[in-house]
Structure formats: C-alpha cells, structure tokens
Design an enzyme around this catalytic site. Sequence first.
Site, PDB file in Angstrom:
ATOM      1  N   TRP A   1       2.165   7.130  11.886  1.00  0.00           N
ATOM      2  CA  TRP A   1       0.813   7.064  11.482  1.00  0.00           C
ATOM      3  C   TRP A   1       0.203   5.546  11.720  1.00  0.00           C
ATOM      4  O   TRP A   1      -0.960   5.270  12.066  1.00  0.00           O
ATOM      5  CB  TRP A   1       0.646   7.288  10.022  1.00  0.00           C
TER       6      TRP A   1
ATOM      7  N   GLU B   1      -8.238 -11.125  10.185  1.00  0.00           N
ATOM      8  CA  GLU B   1      -9.194  -9.913   9.932  1.00  0.00           C
ATOM      9  C   GLU B   1      -9.667  -9.630   8.396  1.00  0.00           C
ATOM     10  O   GLU B   1      -8.967 -10.496   7.684  1.00  0.00           O
ATOM     11  CB  GLU B   1      -7.954  -8.740   9.854  1.00  0.00           C
TER      12      GLU B   1
ATOM     13  N   ASP C   1      -6.219  -3.185   1.457  1.00  0.00           N
ATOM     14  CA  ASP C   1      -4.965  -3.105   0.671  1.00  0.00           C
ATOM     15  C   ASP C   1      -4.223  -4.427   0.424  1.00  0.00           C
ATOM     16  O   ASP C   1      -3.213  -4.715  -0.198  1.00  0.00           O
ATOM     17  CB  ASP C   1      -4.072  -2.145   1.085  1.00  0.00           C
TER      18      ASP C   1
ATOM     19  N   ARG D   1     -13.923  -5.118  15.464  1.00  0.00           N
ATOM     20  CA  ARG D   1     -12.921  -4.080  15.791  1.00  0.00           C
ATOM     21  C   ARG D   1     -13.581  -2.650  15.988  1.00  0.00           C
ATOM     22  O   ARG D   1     -14.355  -2.165  14.949  1.00  0.00           O
ATOM     23  CB  ARG D   1     -11.788  -3.902  14.748  1.00  0.00           C
TER      24      ARG D   1
ATOM     25  N   HIS E   1      -3.210  -9.857   9.371  1.00  0.00           N
ATOM     26  CA  HIS E   1      -3.552  -8.629   8.605  1.00  0.00           C
ATOM     27  C   HIS E   1      -4.612  -8.825   7.536  1.00  0.00           C
ATOM     28  O   HIS E   1      -4.081  -9.852   6.910  1.00  0.00           O
ATOM     29  CB  HIS E   1      -2.416  -7.804   8.266  1.00  0.00           C
TER      30      HIS E   1
ATOM     31  N   HIS F   1      -2.650   1.551  16.511  1.00  0.00           N
ATOM     32  CA  HIS F   1      -1.917   1.942  15.137  1.00  0.00           C
ATOM     33  C   HIS F   1      -0.642   2.479  15.559  1.00  0.00           C
ATOM     34  O   HIS F   1      -0.501   3.679  14.849  1.00  0.00           O
ATOM     35  CB  HIS F   1      -3.076   2.666  14.337  1.00  0.00           C
TER      36      HIS F   1
ATOM     37  N   HIS G   1     -14.548  -4.742  10.708  1.00  0.00           N
ATOM     38  CA  HIS G   1     -14.385  -3.299  11.373  1.00  0.00           C
ATOM     39  C   HIS G   1     -15.538  -2.444  11.583  1.00  0.00           C
ATOM     40  O   HIS G   1     -16.702  -2.526  10.647  1.00  0.00           O
ATOM     41  CB  HIS G   1     -13.784  -2.395  10.177  1.00  0.00           C
TER      42      HIS G   1
ATOM     43  N   ASP H   1      -7.405  -1.080  17.476  1.00  0.00           N
ATOM     44  CA  ASP H   1      -6.166  -1.158  16.874  1.00  0.00           C
ATOM     45  C   ASP H   1      -5.640   0.400  17.319  1.00  0.00           C
ATOM     46  O   ASP H   1      -6.280   1.378  17.035  1.00  0.00           O
ATOM     47  CB  ASP H   1      -6.343  -0.935  15.351  1.00  0.00           C
TER      48      ASP H   1
ATOM     49  N   ARG I   1       0.665 -11.011  13.655  1.00  0.00           N
ATOM     50  CA  ARG I   1      -0.225 -10.269  12.539  1.00  0.00           C
ATOM     51  C   ARG I   1       0.478 -10.247  11.477  1.00  0.00           C
ATOM     52  O   ARG I   1      -0.036  -9.729  10.222  1.00  0.00           O
ATOM     53  CB  ARG I   1      -0.707  -8.936  12.909  1.00  0.00           C
TER      54      ARG I   1
ATOM     55  N   ASN J   1       0.827  -1.153  -0.080  1.00  0.00           N
ATOM     56  CA  ASN J   1      -0.003  -0.193   0.016  1.00  0.00           C
ATOM     57  C   ASN J   1       0.919   1.422   0.217  1.00  0.00           C
ATOM     58  O   ASN J   1       1.833   1.423   0.790  1.00  0.00           O
ATOM     59  CB  ASN J   1      -0.857   0.093   1.087  1.00  0.00           C
TER      60      ASN J   1
ATOM     61  N   GLU K   1       1.579  -6.600  11.444  1.00  0.00           N
ATOM     62  CA  GLU K   1       1.080  -6.261  10.022  1.00  0.00           C
ATOM     63  C   GLU K   1       2.112  -5.575   9.251  1.00  0.00           C
ATOM     64  O   GLU K   1       2.023  -6.089   7.995  1.00  0.00           O
ATOM     65  CB  GLU K   1      -0.123  -5.620  10.210  1.00  0.00           C
TER      66      GLU K   1
ATOM     67  N   TYR L   1      -7.034   7.287  13.517  1.00  0.00           N
ATOM     68  CA  TYR L   1      -6.965   6.189  12.777  1.00  0.00           C
ATOM     69  C   TYR L   1      -8.302   5.339  12.580  1.00  0.00           C
ATOM     70  O   TYR L   1      -8.885   5.072  13.564  1.00  0.00           O
ATOM     71  CB  TYR L   1      -5.671   5.378  13.010  1.00  0.00           C
TER      72      TYR L   1
ATOM     73  N   GLU M   1      -4.094  -3.815  19.335  1.00  0.00           N
ATOM     74  CA  GLU M   1      -3.144  -3.996  18.351  1.00  0.00           C
ATOM     75  C   GLU M   1      -2.176  -2.826  18.274  1.00  0.00           C
ATOM     76  O   GLU M   1      -2.611  -1.744  18.292  1.00  0.00           O
ATOM     77  CB  GLU M   1      -4.207  -4.067  17.062  1.00  0.00           C
TER      78      GLU M   1
HETATM   79  C1  CS2 Z   1      -4.693  -1.614   9.673  1.00  0.00           C
HETATM   80  C2  CS2 Z   1      -4.589  -1.362   8.103  1.00  0.00           C
HETATM   81  O1  CS2 Z   1      -6.114  -3.360   9.172  1.00  0.00           O
HETATM   82  C3  CS2 Z   1      -5.252  -2.652  10.196  1.00  0.00           C
HETATM   83  O2  CS2 Z   1      -5.358  -3.299  10.925  1.00  0.00           O
HETATM   84  O3  CS2 Z   1      -3.636  -1.215  10.699  1.00  0.00           O
HETATM   85  O4  CS2 Z   1      -5.847  -0.617   8.099  1.00  0.00           O
HETATM   86  C4  CS2 Z   1      -3.175  -0.523   7.745  1.00  0.00           C
HETATM   87  O5  CS2 Z   1      -3.340   0.710   8.319  1.00  0.00           O
HETATM   88  C5  CS2 Z   1      -3.319  -0.675   6.405  1.00  0.00           C
HETATM   89  O6  CS2 Z   1      -3.199  -1.741   5.795  1.00  0.00           O
HETATM   90  C6  CS2 Z   1      -1.928   0.287   5.848  1.00  0.00           C
HETATM   91  O7  CS2 Z   1      -1.766   0.020   4.551  1.00  0.00           O
HETATM   92 MG    MG Z   2      -3.796  -2.422  12.224  1.00  0.00          MG
END
Ligand code: CS2
Ligand code: MG
Length: 403
Positions: free
Chosen positions: A403, A339, A316, A148, A312, A212, A123, A210, A283, A38, A262, A160, A236
């Site tokens: 991020w 996920e 993407d 989630r 993960h 993040h 999600h 998450d 993950r 991604n 991830e 996020y 997470e």
């Molecule tokens: C993530 C993703 O799915 C998740 O848990 O943290 O949304 C992640 O931000 C993206 O795959 C980044 O490309």
């Molecule tokens: Mg994540």
Amino acid sequence: MSRVESAEVLLASPGRNFVTLRVTTTDGVTGLGDATLNGRESAVAHYLRDHVVPLLIGRDPARIEDTWQYLFKGAYWRRGPVTMTAIAAVDTALWDIKGKTAGLPLYQLLGGRSRDGVLVYRHASGASVDELLDDVARLLDAGCLAVRAQAQVPGIAGTYGVAHGGRYEPANAALPEEQPWSTEAYLDFAPTYLAQVRERFGFGFHLLHDVHHRLTPIEAARFGQAVEPLRLFWMEDPTPADSQEAFELIRRHTTTPIAVGEALTSIWDVQHLITRQLIDYVRTTVVHAGGLTHLKRIFDLAALYQVRSGSHGASDLSPVSMAAAAHLDTAIPNFGIQELMGHPPEAAEVFHTGLRLDGGYLRVSEAPGLGVEYDDAAAARFAEFSPKYLPIARRLDGSVHDW
Ligand code: CS2
Ligand code: MG
C-alpha cells in the site's frame, strides 16, 4: 543542576490521532516531541510509558547525544519504527528544552540559518483529471512553488493519495479498508495526467509524484522513462526500499530524480542508497528516524554524496514534527524541499506553532526552542482516541500488494 522531573505521554485526536511526549525539568522548562506512528500509535505510547519514561526521570536534559545513545544502544534490539519514533520523541523534546534554556530558536543551535525560507510542496489530487487540474490551479494561485499531483486511476479505488471530500487522511478506518489495485492501469494512466498538468500549467513550478511503493524496479524504470519529458522534481518511492540494491536497476534506465525514505528509520536503511548515489532526495523525518540528532547525521552523510533532504510531512506527522523539521531545514546546507500536507483545522487548537507559510516558503518563528505550545484544555476536547488503520491494497486477483 537541572534534571528531568517528569515525562508525560499525551494522546489527543484533533481531527486525527497524535501522540506527544512532554518532558518537564526541575527548572520548570518543558520540551515537546512528536511520537505519532500512523496506525500504530498506541505501540509507541506504551513503549514510551513502560520502557523510556522511567529511564528519563532524574537524567540531565542537556545530555542529548548521550541520551540518544543510551536509549538506542541500551535497548539492545536495534532500529524499527516503534523504537525509533520513541527515541525521536525524547530527542526532539530535549532539543526543545535546550533551545528554551539558551533562549534561542532551534535553528540557531543547529548551526544557524542557511536560507531565508523552507521551500515546501503541497498536495493536489482529484477523483478525475479535471478535478486534479482544478486543484493544481488552486495551489498555484495561492503562490505554491511545488505541487505533488495524484489522480484516481479510473476504476481503481485503491489509488494512493486522492482526497475525498476535500481531505485526504490515509488512516481513517477502525479496521483496515481493503482496496483493489492494478499496476497495469496505473502505469498506463499516471504519465498521461502528469503530462496534462504540464500542458495546462507549463514548467514554471516544481511537479512531484508519489508512486507509493507500488512498482517493481523494472516497472519503476519504465515509469521514470515515460515521465522524463515532464521534468518531475522527483518520483517518490518508486519501489519498496526493503532492498536498497533494487534502485541500481531503476538508476540504469532513467534520469527522473528519485526520493525515498519516509518509511525508513535509520541511517543504515539509507546508507547504500546515499553512498551509491541511487537517490537524489532522502525523505527520512524527525519523528520516525530517531529525532533531530539522528536525522542531522543522515543529512550530513547525504551532503557528501550530493543527496538533498526532502522530509516527509504528511498529516500524520504532528505540528511538533513540522516545527522541528522546519528548524532543521532552515539550518542544513543540503536542504532540498519539505513536504507540507497540512493538518485538520482542529489540530491548530491543540498545537500552537509559530510556523508561517509565506507564498511557497515555510518560515520558522524566532521563539526559543521549537516554538510550539501544547494546549491541554483544547486537547481535553479531543480526548477520544481510538485506533485507526491505513488501507490495505489487493491486486485484482485478490493477493496483497504494497500500500
Ligand atoms: C505519504 C504519506 O506524504 C506522503 O508522501 O506517502 O501520505 C503516507 O502514506 C502516510 O504518511 C502513511 O502514514
Ligand atoms: Mg510518500
């Protein structure tokens, strides 16, 4: 003997960018591998075209492990997301070919079925707590067993994981969007809305969250303690895993289970986390951690330490990855959860998978190999492919944050 005749790097953008590798043998068998990284898609596409495809032509497609070692050790330069995603695409395509050649669905080649279905989490998110609660209700009504939950921190646009207009796609801008972030505001707010989710819907489903990578280890410890009564399935990425030792501090303070991996690409990136039992779920994924061959190695190591898988599965990761993940999830003994974020509807026009969501479980098809068909005619309708970036977070003082 069958040989690799061609390998094509296919770019398409059905709702978002996907890179796919298609390997064809002299017997006319084709295999698919996801090569999507991604926000850095064309780096992998070029790596494959310039440095990998020429090495594949004429090779024996049955020699999966040997090809993995050849591409990994042969590069001299170790690991990293671009290399590991490129190797993953080749590896997945070769497993697909092996399954089709044997006439068996992939999970059969990975040891056979360990479970009937793959538990998935979906999600839920909201720009407000009320919106989040409605979204959780929608998923629970649909039979989801694990959810989630992410809500917009008031005034913090950089929160996020919040869908806008019913859809959440992290990489959506021609240049990175910059978003403000406040750890203080998040730490005060997130435990309160997670508590509201439990108050409204109870404890009869798995609740995940998450972080993040946004917290320091001691902040993460505080967060983990705050949500202990809510019995999360996991928190997470509570802190970036650049330092695996950082998780020792979090572990000393909280029993909230931890999921990490991830963004990690190899067994060495999770070795300490697993062998010191610093996490509960790993993950790493098929597409970014070197394919089925390497991911199985990671999960086998994890099994020795009672760490379970929790791959993960964001939008993407293409449907090819999701199918490969579901086959591995079906076969391994220490599967935890998968996920399933879902894809834009257009993706189903290009990737035809036999995956079926049945209540809270994902089920693989019995088709040989991965069970995924790539529709070239549909892909041609989504041929316009341009770089898209993930956002960048800045603290309120203007400095860059994870991020
Ligand atoms: C993530 C993703 O799915 C998740 O848990 O943290 O949304 C992640 O931000 C993206 O795959 C980044 O490309
Ligand atoms: Mg994540």
